[in-house]
Design a protein around this motif. Structure first.
Motif, PDB file in Angstrom:
ATOM      1  N   GLU A  26      95.745  -5.388  35.240  1.00  0.00           N
ATOM      2  CA  GLU A  26      94.625  -5.500  36.176  1.00  0.00           C
ATOM      3  C   GLU A  26      94.517  -4.179  36.941  1.00  0.00           C
ATOM      4  OE1 GLU A  26      94.944  -8.682  38.988  1.00  0.00           O
ATOM      5  OE2 GLU A  26      93.280  -7.925  40.183  1.00  0.00           O
ATOM      6  N   VAL A  27      93.321  -3.615  36.931  1.00  0.00           N
ATOM      7  CA  VAL A  27      93.062  -2.344  37.622  1.00  0.00           C
ATOM      8  C   VAL A  27      91.902  -2.543  38.586  1.00  0.00           C
ATOM      9  CG1 VAL A  27      92.400   0.081  37.325  1.00  0.00           C
ATOM     10  CG2 VAL A  27      93.850  -1.030  35.620  1.00  0.00           C
ATOM     11  N   SER A  28      92.023  -2.015  39.803  1.00  0.00           N
ATOM     12  CA  SER A  28      90.930  -2.147  40.762  1.00  0.00           C
ATOM     13  C   SER A  28      90.703  -0.831  41.494  1.00  0.00           C
ATOM     14  CB  SER A  28      91.229  -3.264  41.767  1.00  0.00           C
ATOM     15  OG  SER A  28      92.268  -2.857  42.620  1.00  0.00           O
ATOM     16  N   VAL A  29      89.670  -0.810  42.317  1.00  0.00           N
ATOM     17  CA  VAL A  29      89.311   0.392  43.066  1.00  0.00           C
ATOM     18  C   VAL A  29      90.117   0.453  44.358  1.00  0.00           C
ATOM     19  CG1 VAL A  29      87.436   1.662  44.171  1.00  0.00           C
ATOM     20  CG2 VAL A  29      86.983   0.302  42.119  1.00  0.00           C
ATOM     21  N   ASP A  30      90.750   1.595  44.593  1.00  0.00           N
ATOM     22  CA  ASP A  30      91.498   1.813  45.824  1.00  0.00           C
ATOM     23  C   ASP A  30      90.564   1.662  47.016  1.00  0.00           C
ATOM     24  OD1 ASP A  30      93.438   2.553  47.637  1.00  0.00           O
ATOM     25  OD2 ASP A  30      93.233   4.702  47.263  1.00  0.00           O
ATOM     26  N   GLY A  31      90.895   0.765  47.941  1.00  0.00           N
ATOM     27  CA  GLY A  31      90.081   0.547  49.128  1.00  0.00           C
ATOM     28  C   GLY A  31      89.034  -0.536  48.957  1.00  0.00           C
ATOM     29  N   GLY A  32      88.946  -1.140  47.759  1.00  0.00           N
ATOM     30  CA  GLY A  32      87.997  -2.230  47.521  1.00  0.00           C
ATOM     31  C   GLY A  32      86.710  -1.754  46.872  1.00  0.00           C
TER      32      GLY A  32
END
Ligand code: SF4
Length: 50
Positions: A26-32
């Motif tokens: 799972e990869v997401s954007v730093d800071g939302g």
């Protein structure tokens, strides 16, 4: 899912010889949010420290 995910995080439980051995990550954007401006703004949340 790619056949191979190259990774340099050697202290992760899923890391093996420069490759990720997790069945999924799972990869997401730093800071939302959903838009990264650079690769530096992406994060692997599947990381498990040894
Ligand atoms: S789970 Fe993330 S940090 Fe861990 S080896 Fe795979 S890609 Fe690298």
């Amino acid at each position: 899912m790619p056949d191979k995910i190259k990774c340099t995080v050697s202290n992760c439980n899923f890391w093996d010889n420069q490759l990720c051995k997790a069945s999924a990550i799972e990869v997401s954007v730093d800071g939302g949010g959903a838009m990264a401006k650079s690769d530096m703004q992406t994060q692997c949340h599947t990381f498990e420290g040894k």
